[in-house]
Design a protein around this motif. Structure first.
Motif, PDB file in Angstrom:
ATOM      1  N   CYS A 101       0.825  -1.204   0.000  1.00 18.84           N
ATOM      2  CA  CYS A 101       0.000   0.000   0.000  1.00 18.84           C
ATOM      3  C   CYS A 101       0.864   1.261   0.000  1.00 18.84           C
ATOM      4  O   CYS A 101       1.934   1.307   0.606  1.00 18.84           O
ATOM      5  CB  CYS A 101      -0.953  -0.011   1.184  1.00 18.84           C
ATOM      6  N   VAL A 102       0.376   2.290  -0.705  1.00 19.75           N
ATOM      7  CA  VAL A 102       1.067   3.575  -0.778  1.00 19.75           C
ATOM      8  C   VAL A 102       0.560   4.440   0.374  1.00 19.75           C
ATOM      9  O   VAL A 102      -0.646   4.644   0.518  1.00 19.75           O
ATOM     10  CB  VAL A 102       0.809   4.264  -2.132  1.00 19.75           C
ATOM     11  N   ASN A 103       1.468   4.952   1.182  1.00 17.09           N
ATOM     12  CA  ASN A 103       1.087   5.681   2.389  1.00 17.09           C
ATOM     13  C   ASN A 103       1.021   7.191   2.207  1.00 17.09           C
ATOM     14  O   ASN A 103       0.097   7.837   2.688  1.00 17.09           O
ATOM     15  CB  ASN A 103       2.064   5.359   3.525  1.00 17.09           C
ATOM     16  N   ILE A 104       2.016   7.754   1.537  1.00 16.57           N
ATOM     17  CA  ILE A 104       2.142   9.204   1.432  1.00 16.57           C
ATOM     18  C   ILE A 104       2.506   9.585  -0.002  1.00 16.57           C
ATOM     19  O   ILE A 104       3.270   8.889  -0.668  1.00 16.57           O
ATOM     20  CB  ILE A 104       3.233   9.748   2.390  1.00 16.57           C
ATOM     21  N   VAL A 105       1.937  10.705  -0.458  1.00 15.92           N
ATOM     22  CA  VAL A 105       2.350  11.315  -1.717  1.00 15.92           C
ATOM     23  C   VAL A 105       2.722  12.753  -1.422  1.00 15.92           C
ATOM     24  O   VAL A 105       2.030  13.447  -0.668  1.00 15.92           O
ATOM     25  CB  VAL A 105       1.236  11.222  -2.785  1.00 15.92           C
ATOM     26  N   LYS A 106       3.855  13.215  -1.966  1.00 19.48           N
ATOM     27  CA  LYS A 106       4.373  14.546  -1.637  1.00 19.48           C
ATOM     28  C   LYS A 106       4.918  15.217  -2.899  1.00 19.48           C
ATOM     29  O   LYS A 106       5.849  14.708  -3.536  1.00 19.48           O
ATOM     30  CB  LYS A 106       5.493  14.413  -0.601  1.00 19.48           C
ATOM     31  N   PHE A 107       4.324  16.372  -3.268  1.00 19.58           N
ATOM     32  CA  PHE A 107       4.841  17.140  -4.401  1.00 19.58           C
ATOM     33  C   PHE A 107       6.095  17.889  -3.970  1.00 19.58           C
ATOM     34  O   PHE A 107       6.114  18.557  -2.931  1.00 19.58           O
ATOM     35  CB  PHE A 107       3.790  18.132  -4.892  1.00 19.58           C
ATOM     36  N   LEU A 108       7.144  17.794  -4.795  1.00 20.38           N
ATOM     37  CA  LEU A 108       8.380  18.521  -4.552  1.00 20.38           C
ATOM     38  C   LEU A 108       8.421  19.808  -5.364  1.00 20.38           C
ATOM     39  O   LEU A 108       9.051  20.781  -4.961  1.00 20.38           O
ATOM     40  CB  LEU A 108       9.588  17.646  -4.890  1.00 20.38           C
ATOM     41  N   ASP A 109       7.781  19.813  -6.527  1.00 21.23           N
ATOM     42  CA  ASP A 109       7.542  21.011  -7.332  1.00 21.23           C
ATOM     43  C   ASP A 109       6.307  20.746  -8.175  1.00 21.23           C
ATOM     44  O   ASP A 109       5.541  19.809  -7.881  1.00 21.23           O
ATOM     45  CB  ASP A 109       8.774  21.389  -8.178  1.00 21.23           C
ATOM     46  N   SER A 110       6.078  21.525  -9.202  1.00 20.31           N
ATOM     47  CA  SER A 110       4.857  21.387  -9.979  1.00 20.31           C
ATOM     48  C   SER A 110       4.813  20.110 -10.811  1.00 20.31           C
ATOM     49  O   SER A 110       3.742  19.725 -11.286  1.00 20.31           O
ATOM     50  CB  SER A 110       4.681  22.598 -10.900  1.00 20.31           C
ATOM     51  N   ARG A 111       5.944  19.437 -11.001  1.00 23.89           N
ATOM     52  CA  ARG A 111       5.994  18.236 -11.843  1.00 23.89           C
ATOM     53  C   ARG A 111       6.473  16.990 -11.102  1.00 23.89           C
ATOM     54  O   ARG A 111       6.013  15.890 -11.375  1.00 23.89           O
ATOM     55  CB  ARG A 111       6.911  18.482 -13.054  1.00 23.89           C
ATOM     56  N   LEU A 112       7.393  17.164 -10.195  1.00 25.68           N
ATOM     57  CA  LEU A 112       8.003  16.021  -9.514  1.00 25.68           C
ATOM     58  C   LEU A 112       7.294  15.756  -8.189  1.00 25.68           C
ATOM     59  O   LEU A 112       7.012  16.680  -7.426  1.00 25.68           O
ATOM     60  CB  LEU A 112       9.484  16.293  -9.270  1.00 25.68           C
ATOM     61  N   PHE A 113       6.990  14.495  -7.913  1.00 25.36           N
ATOM     62  CA  PHE A 113       6.449  14.127  -6.612  1.00 25.36           C
ATOM     63  C   PHE A 113       7.041  12.801  -6.162  1.00 25.36           C
ATOM     64  O   PHE A 113       7.597  12.041  -6.958  1.00 25.36           O
ATOM     65  CB  PHE A 113       4.907  14.064  -6.635  1.00 25.36           C
ATOM     66  N   ALA A 114       6.935  12.549  -4.870  1.00 23.53           N
ATOM     67  CA  ALA A 114       7.504  11.344  -4.268  1.00 23.53           C
ATOM     68  C   ALA A 114       6.416  10.575  -3.547  1.00 23.53           C
ATOM     69  O   ALA A 114       5.434  11.155  -3.067  1.00 23.53           O
ATOM     70  CB  ALA A 114       8.629  11.702  -3.307  1.00 23.53           C
ATOM     71  N   THR A 115       6.584   9.266  -3.461  1.00 27.00           N
ATOM     72  CA  THR A 115       5.653   8.401  -2.738  1.00 27.00           C
ATOM     73  C   THR A 115       6.452   7.457  -1.844  1.00 27.00           C
ATOM     74  O   THR A 115       7.616   7.145  -2.121  1.00 27.00           O
ATOM     75  CB  THR A 115       4.786   7.571  -3.699  1.00 27.00           C
ATOM     76  N   CYS A 116       5.821   7.012  -0.766  1.00 25.51           N
ATOM     77  CA  CYS A 116       6.435   6.003   0.090  1.00 25.51           C
ATOM     78  C   CYS A 116       5.406   4.926   0.398  1.00 25.51           C
ATOM     79  O   CYS A 116       4.196   5.163   0.286  1.00 25.51           O
ATOM     80  CB  CYS A 116       6.982   6.613   1.373  1.00 25.51           C
ATOM     81  N   SER A 117       5.872   3.765   0.808  1.00 28.11           N
ATOM     82  CA  SER A 117       4.989   2.611   0.877  1.00 28.11           C
ATOM     83  C   SER A 117       5.361   1.698   2.039  1.00 28.11           C
ATOM     84  O   SER A 117       6.428   1.825   2.651  1.00 28.11           O
ATOM     85  CB  SER A 117       5.069   1.837  -0.447  1.00 28.11           C
ATOM     86  N   ASP A 118       4.455   0.762   2.307  1.00 25.74           N
ATOM     87  CA  ASP A 118       4.728  -0.283   3.284  1.00 25.74           C
ATOM     88  C   ASP A 118       5.738  -1.300   2.773  1.00 25.74           C
ATOM     89  O   ASP A 118       6.141  -2.197   3.520  1.00 25.74           O
ATOM     90  CB  ASP A 118       3.429  -1.006   3.668  1.00 25.74           C
ATOM     91  N   ASP A 119       6.141  -1.171   1.501  1.00 20.34           N
ATOM     92  CA  ASP A 119       7.198  -2.057   0.997  1.00 20.34           C
ATOM     93  C   ASP A 119       8.579  -1.534   1.365  1.00 20.34           C
ATOM     94  O   ASP A 119       9.590  -2.051   0.876  1.00 20.34           O
ATOM     95  CB  ASP A 119       7.074  -2.245  -0.516  1.00 20.34           C
ATOM     96  N   SER A 120       8.630  -0.480   2.216  1.00 21.10           N
ATOM     97  CA  SER A 120       9.855   0.117   2.781  1.00 21.10           C
ATOM     98  C   SER A 120      10.674   0.890   1.751  1.00 21.10           C
ATOM     99  O   SER A 120      11.860   1.147   1.982  1.00 21.10           O
ATOM    100  CB  SER A 120      10.743  -0.948   3.455  1.00 21.10           C
ATOM    101  N   THR A 121      10.069   1.281   0.632  1.00 20.62           N
ATOM    102  CA  THR A 121      10.791   2.052  -0.377  1.00 20.62           C
ATOM    103  C   THR A 121      10.137   3.422  -0.579  1.00 20.62           C
ATOM    104  O   THR A 121       8.982   3.650  -0.218  1.00 20.62           O
ATOM    105  CB  THR A 121      10.827   1.324  -1.732  1.00 20.62           C
ATOM    106  N   VAL A 122      10.918   4.311  -1.205  1.00 22.56           N
ATOM    107  CA  VAL A 122      10.459   5.639  -1.609  1.00 22.56           C
ATOM    108  C   VAL A 122      10.704   5.760  -3.102  1.00 22.56           C
ATOM    109  O   VAL A 122      11.758   5.364  -3.595  1.00 22.56           O
ATOM    110  CB  VAL A 122      11.214   6.744  -0.849  1.00 22.56           C
ATOM    111  N   ALA A 123       9.731   6.301  -3.827  1.00 23.64           N
ATOM    112  CA  ALA A 123       9.850   6.412  -5.280  1.00 23.64           C
ATOM    113  C   ALA A 123       9.635   7.852  -5.722  1.00 23.64           C
ATOM    114  O   ALA A 123       8.854   8.599  -5.117  1.00 23.64           O
ATOM    115  CB  ALA A 123       8.843   5.502  -5.983  1.00 23.64           C
TER     116      ALA A 123
END
Length: 529
Positions: A101-123
């Protein structure tokens, strides 16, 4: 008059604005109250009614792009969704974005965003091309529950249930695996947040503590807090009162009936004035939303102390600075006559600047090793009370100088408090507002949020959300700083879902918010005039 009673008349406001008439403070607050209380669900996105009948599970988190034109959602079913927030249409989707499951989504600017998950990774992702992730960050060993971005250093900050906080230099990653830097470890860590100016790091724990790190320096955090205990009570850490950076403070004050344990949700006020948390009591029978002050205390060498209320800007005359003696202060304090004298017949800016420069320069030369700002010390004897007015006038002088010249930035507003007066003072009393929440959907994190102006709070409330304010007129926090903890005021409630709501988010630019529930439905709320 309350927000619910406020009559919102757009034509009256437009006409008055066209004629160039000024609005009174009460009219402005009534306008905001009427606008906020008119927020209703105007669009709904139901996954069961889409063409491909998308099954992505519950909505766990939202984030808007900086300009508010795009909305991203993190989903229980390993998916990422992109919406047009103005019409509620799904405009992008990425299934199997993670392996859990995806826990958090975070925009870093108008185009780039990051996600983190219960699989212990960040994308890392680009909204223009969701087919493949830009990069994957590996380092955590358990569920990742937070993503923050420090624009001053360009570092991405993540934390998870492994108790670790990592920083990542995402501007220098290569095709090979990017290694993160572990900067903090506390095994009972739950959530972490950066203040808007990245000067503070706030951490919530499973044992009822809120850890505040003042004067944050991520580059030296690991070294400065290398002796922080990874287990047990954080109060065993040898705190340094004179530490100029990464100074730790503990908050553990809760309302009556709230024996806080798991602090699962954490948000910072848009101006960095306070921290809002949602916790579960130790007996798991109640949930509470609490707001604690984040104004940084200043240590002084003398026992006499004064408190300065926070203030937004010099132009807002409704906010006042009220020096007040603390519980440990001597009986004498600055009386009202002193304030009236400074308010009616204060010296010129040049005289104030000259006097302050002399006092501060003499103070800094007397103690060059202490990097903290310390209130100017006035020589006086306890046996000679006639010296006290001079000290009090100096404090009033500093307060007046701040108001007239605005030399202290809004995000660095200070309070002359007692948190570092004694080595034993490791926890501080900072509770300002609170309210009890329904204890439903146990085990799920309920994500609450502030409005972009910080006047309103949106909190999941069963099958909907509650809009909470600091007072009935949705005043700004600096105008209604309480002398003791008070209950938050309910402005409105929107019960528009058919399942438990676990997340909500205000737009950073527009008067609107969204809410998501465990069945995957998304409601888009806007003012209905």
């Amino acid at each position: 008059m309350t927000c619910k009673d406020a009559k919102f008349t757009p034509l009256f406001w437009l006409k008055k604005r066209e004629l160039g008439h000024k609005f009174s403070s009460f009219e402005a607050r009534s306008f905001r109250g009427g606008l906020y209380s008119s927020l209703k669900a105007v669009h709904k996105w139901d996954p069961q009614k889409t063409v491909d009948s998308t099954h992505h599970g519950g909505i766990f988190n939202f984030d808007f792009s900086p300009d508010g034109s795009l909305l991203a959602a993190a989903c229980e079913g390993q998916s990422i969704l992109l919406f047009d927030p103005f019409n509620g249409r799904l405009i992008g989707e990425k299934s199997k974005a993670h392996t859990d499951c995806v826990n958090i989504v975070k925009f870093l600017d108008s185009r780039l965003f990051a996600t983190c998950s219960d699989d212990s990774t960040v994308a890392l992702w680009d909204v223009r091309f969701l087919k493949h992730k830009l990069h994957e960050l590996k380092g955590h060993t358990n569920w990742v529950k937070n993503i923050e971005y420090d624009r001053n250093t360009g570092l991405l900050l993540t934390s998870g249930f492994d108790g670790n906080i990592f920083t990542w230099d995402i501007n220098r990653y290569t095709d090979t695996e990017t290694k993160g830097t572990k900067v903090f470890t506390y095994k009972l860590l739950m959530r972490s947040k950066l203040s808007p100016d990245s000067s503070k790091l706030v951490v919530s724990t499973q044992n009822g503590y809120i850890i505040v790190i003042h004067d944050l320096d991520l580059l030296t955090l690991a070294d400065d807090l290398k002796n922080f205990p990874p287990y047990g009570s954080p109060s065993s850490f040898p705190f340094q009162r004179n530490q100029r950076r990464n100074r730790v403070e503990l908050i553990r004050e809760w309302p009556s009936g709230d024996n806080a344990s798991d602090i699962a949700s954490l948000q910072i006020h848009p101006q960095g004035w306070c921290v809002m948390s949602r916790n579960v009591s130790r007996d798991k029978k109640s949930e509470w939303t609490c707001i604690h002050d984040l104004q940084e205390p200043i240590r002084r060498r003398e026992s006499q102390e004064f408190s300065v209320m926070p203030h937004t800007s010099c132009s807002q005359s409704s906010s006042t600075y009220t020096p007040a003696s603390s519980e440990t202060s001597p009986p004498s304090s600055v009386d009202s006559d002193t304030h009236q004298e400074w308010g009616l017949n204060h010296p010129s800016d040049r005289e104030i600047e000259s006097l302050l420069q002399d006092e501060l320069s003499s103070e800094s030369s007397a103690d060059d090793s202490d990097g903290e700002f310390v209130a100017p010390e006035v020589q006086r004897s306890e046996d000679n009370p006639s010296d006290r007015p001079r000290y009090q006038d100096l404090v009033a002088l500093i307060v007046r100088y701040d108001v007239t010249r605005g030399i202290i930035d809004v995000n660095h507003r200070v309070r002359l408090g007692s948190a570092y007066e004694s080595p034993a003072a490791r926890t501080t009393d900072r509770l300002m507002y609170y309210t009890e929440e329904p204890n439903v959907a146990r085990g799920f994190i309920k994500e609450l949020c502030f409005s972009s102006d910080g006047r309103l709070i949106c909190s999941p409330f069963g099958f909907g959300v509650r809009l909470l304010g600091f007072d009935p007129l949705c005043s700004e926090l600096c105008d209604v700083v309480p002398s003791q903890p008070v209950r938050l005021y309910e402005v409105a409630n929107c019960l528009s879902h058919s399942n438990i709501v676990v997340t909500c988010k205000f737009s950073p630019r527009h008067c609107m918010f969204v809410s998501g529930c465990l069945s995957g439905k998304v409601m888009f709320h806007q003012p209905v005039l």
